[in-house]
Design a protein around this motif. Sequence first.
Motif, PDB file in Angstrom:
ATOM      1  N   VAL A  53       5.346  42.213  37.403  1.00 22.53           N
ATOM      2  CA  VAL A  53       6.364  41.274  36.935  1.00 22.53           C
ATOM      3  C   VAL A  53       6.862  40.368  38.061  1.00 22.53           C
ATOM      4  O   VAL A  53       7.412  39.294  37.792  1.00 22.53           O
ATOM      5  CB  VAL A  53       7.547  42.027  36.290  1.00 22.53           C
ATOM      6  N   LEU A  54       6.674  40.783  39.312  1.00 26.51           N
ATOM      7  CA  LEU A  54       7.114  39.947  40.429  1.00 26.51           C
ATOM      8  C   LEU A  54       6.039  38.970  40.879  1.00 26.51           C
ATOM      9  O   LEU A  54       6.315  37.784  41.124  1.00 26.51           O
ATOM     10  CB  LEU A  54       7.544  40.834  41.608  1.00 26.51           C
ATOM     11  N   ILE A  55       4.809  39.459  41.018  1.00 21.31           N
ATOM     12  CA  ILE A  55       3.715  38.626  41.534  1.00 21.31           C
ATOM     13  C   ILE A  55       2.940  37.962  40.406  1.00 21.31           C
ATOM     14  O   ILE A  55       2.363  36.889  40.590  1.00 21.31           O
ATOM     15  CB  ILE A  55       2.778  39.475  42.421  1.00 21.31           C
ATOM     16  N   GLY A  56       2.935  38.584  39.222  1.00 27.47           N
ATOM     17  CA  GLY A  56       2.167  38.041  38.114  1.00 27.47           C
ATOM     18  C   GLY A  56       2.481  36.601  37.773  1.00 27.47           C
ATOM     19  O   GLY A  56       1.559  35.790  37.591  1.00 27.47           O
ATOM     20  N   PRO A  57       3.775  36.186  37.685  1.00 27.42           N
ATOM     21  CA  PRO A  57       4.059  34.781  37.364  1.00 27.42           C
ATOM     22  C   PRO A  57       3.547  33.792  38.403  1.00 27.42           C
ATOM     23  O   PRO A  57       3.370  32.610  38.075  1.00 27.42           O
ATOM     24  CB  PRO A  57       5.596  34.747  37.287  1.00 27.42           C
ATOM     25  N   LEU A  58       3.300  34.243  39.630  1.00 22.89           N
ATOM     26  CA  LEU A  58       2.721  33.346  40.635  1.00 22.89           C
ATOM     27  C   LEU A  58       1.243  33.092  40.368  1.00 22.89           C
ATOM     28  O   LEU A  58       0.695  32.073  40.801  1.00 22.89           O
ATOM     29  CB  LEU A  58       2.906  33.940  42.029  1.00 22.89           C
ATOM     30  N   ILE A  59       0.602  34.015  39.657  1.00 23.11           N
ATOM     31  CA  ILE A  59      -0.822  33.868  39.331  1.00 23.11           C
ATOM     32  C   ILE A  59      -0.993  33.267  37.940  1.00 23.11           C
ATOM     33  O   ILE A  59      -1.765  32.328  37.743  1.00 23.11           O
ATOM     34  CB  ILE A  59      -1.524  35.245  39.426  1.00 23.11           C
ATOM     35  N   TRP A  60      -0.270  33.811  36.975  1.00 29.29           N
ATOM     36  CA  TRP A  60      -0.310  33.314  35.590  1.00 29.29           C
ATOM     37  C   TRP A  60       0.860  32.339  35.436  1.00 29.29           C
ATOM     38  O   TRP A  60       1.967  32.731  35.124  1.00 29.29           O
ATOM     39  CB  TRP A  60      -0.210  34.485  34.622  1.00 29.29           C
ATOM     40  N   THR A  61       0.608  31.074  35.659  1.00 29.50           N
ATOM     41  CA  THR A  61       1.682  30.089  35.828  1.00 29.50           C
ATOM     42  C   THR A  61       2.123  29.413  34.532  1.00 29.50           C
ATOM     43  O   THR A  61       2.828  28.415  34.574  1.00 29.50           O
ATOM     44  CB  THR A  61       1.230  29.004  36.818  1.00 29.50           C
ATOM     45  N   ILE A  62       1.735  29.927  33.381  1.00 24.05           N
ATOM     46  CA  ILE A  62       2.160  29.333  32.111  1.00 24.05           C
ATOM     47  C   ILE A  62       3.654  29.580  31.908  1.00 24.05           C
ATOM     48  O   ILE A  62       4.150  30.685  32.147  1.00 24.05           O
ATOM     49  CB  ILE A  62       1.341  29.912  30.948  1.00 24.05           C
ATOM     50  N   ASP A  63       4.364  28.559  31.486  1.00 26.73           N
ATOM     51  CA  ASP A  63       5.789  28.680  31.224  1.00 26.73           C
ATOM     52  C   ASP A  63       6.005  29.584  30.009  1.00 26.73           C
ATOM     53  O   ASP A  63       5.476  29.314  28.928  1.00 26.73           O
ATOM     54  CB  ASP A  63       6.393  27.301  30.967  1.00 26.73           C
ATOM     55  N   PRO A  64       6.769  30.672  30.149  1.00 24.22           N
ATOM     56  CA  PRO A  64       6.953  31.570  28.999  1.00 24.22           C
ATOM     57  C   PRO A  64       7.723  30.940  27.848  1.00 24.22           C
ATOM     58  O   PRO A  64       7.625  31.417  26.713  1.00 24.22           O
ATOM     59  CB  PRO A  64       7.727  32.755  29.606  1.00 24.22           C
ATOM     60  N   GLN A  65       8.488  29.868  28.095  1.00 24.96           N
ATOM     61  CA  GLN A  65       9.264  29.228  27.039  1.00 24.96           C
ATOM     62  C   GLN A  65       8.590  27.971  26.479  1.00 24.96           C
ATOM     63  O   GLN A  65       9.174  27.285  25.644  1.00 24.96           O
ATOM     64  CB  GLN A  65      10.657  28.871  27.566  1.00 24.96           C
ATOM     65  N   LYS A  66       7.366  27.694  26.941  1.00 27.80           N
ATOM     66  CA  LYS A  66       6.657  26.505  26.464  1.00 27.80           C
ATOM     67  C   LYS A  66       6.156  26.737  25.042  1.00 27.80           C
ATOM     68  O   LYS A  66       5.509  27.738  24.742  1.00 27.80           O
ATOM     69  CB  LYS A  66       5.484  26.184  27.385  1.00 27.80           C
ATOM     70  N   LEU A  67       6.444  25.784  24.159  1.00 31.11           N
ATOM     71  CA  LEU A  67       6.019  25.877  22.761  1.00 31.11           C
ATOM     72  C   LEU A  67       4.684  25.166  22.583  1.00 31.11           C
ATOM     73  O   LEU A  67       4.493  24.049  23.061  1.00 31.11           O
ATOM     74  CB  LEU A  67       7.065  25.244  21.844  1.00 31.11           C
ATOM     75  N   ASP A  68       3.764  25.835  21.898  1.00 25.87           N
ATOM     76  CA  ASP A  68       2.444  25.268  21.618  1.00 25.87           C
ATOM     77  C   ASP A  68       2.125  25.571  20.151  1.00 25.87           C
ATOM     78  O   ASP A  68       1.443  26.557  19.834  1.00 25.87           O
ATOM     79  CB  ASP A  68       1.394  25.867  22.563  1.00 25.87           C
ATOM     80  N   ILE A  69       2.629  24.724  19.259  1.00 26.55           N
ATOM     81  CA  ILE A  69       2.520  24.988  17.825  1.00 26.55           C
ATOM     82  C   ILE A  69       1.059  25.017  17.371  1.00 26.55           C
ATOM     83  O   ILE A  69       0.694  25.754  16.436  1.00 26.55           O
ATOM     84  CB  ILE A  69       3.308  23.926  17.032  1.00 26.55           C
TER      85      ILE A  69
END
Length: 324
Positions: A53-69
């Motif tokens: 949870v600390l390093i993962g967002p640095l690798i998987w850089t997709i915004d968790p709140q981004k909407l993609d209908i």
Amino acid sequence: MTEPAPQTVISALQDSELVKPPRSQWVDVWDQFKHHKGAVLGMGFLVFITLAVLIGPLIWTIDPQKLDIRNKDLRPIYTLLWDGDAKTAWNRPFGTDNLGRDGLANMMAGGQASMAVGWSAMLLSLIIGTTIGVVAGYFRKLDGILMRFTDLVLSLPILPLLLVAVTLFRQPLRAAFGPEQGMFILIVGVIGITSWMQTARIVRGEVLALKEREFILAARSIGTTPGKIIRRHLLPNIVSPIMVSATLGLATAIITESALSFLGVGFPSDFPTWGKMLSDSVPRMEEFPERVLLPGLAISLTVLSVNYMGDGLRDALDPRIRGR
């Protein structure tokens, strides 16, 4: 008859084997701890989920709140690979929700929030419980008042109390610190203030046993102040039960935060936590069971690993068990 040389006499008196340095207590603790397989596995999983949870967002850089209908309601990787859509599977390994938000990004962001609340609330409850336990155990005049107060707090229904506190203080803290920071302070404070009682009772019992020992009586006889006795003699000797209580407090804090988020009184609706993800997934759990399974497994395995670590630390730090 000639006398032996001084060097010969000294070498004869010297021990031929090298004297080994004394073993550290923490080496013995680790030797006992590593024999507890559940505790080692629990520590490994806790380290893994913390780094994820600390390093993962640095690798998987997709915004968790981004909407993609256009890519909403995608299934996890195993389902997409089975259907033959490998490209979409690797782009969205945990699938997406009904608004197109990435599942893996939300899992890591939710883990950050849940772990941050858990660690912070655990530290707060540990500080409160240790302080009250030490004061109650060392000062006899305050023992009755503090322990009756502890019994009173233990008798209160914790979940309704949490709901009332969140309802009363949510709006003022949101206005003062913002939606996310205000709720973080409120949830950490409420969980910490309502979960210190077990630590206080454990610490009080240890202090009551220690304060009649010879080294404490010797410190009193030379005029050592109570503050120095507590800092130099009592606290270093009650580290073991405090560490065990800390692990159990971490598990309690994570479960409590998840329960509050599941009931909809935690963080804002657009702020991901494991409990919030679980709550959002319930209405469509028959159609998308993995959305309930993933955050539920994360909560369950994290709490289980912390509990196993607590069992291992309790056995390793107890000198009566160590070495069996």
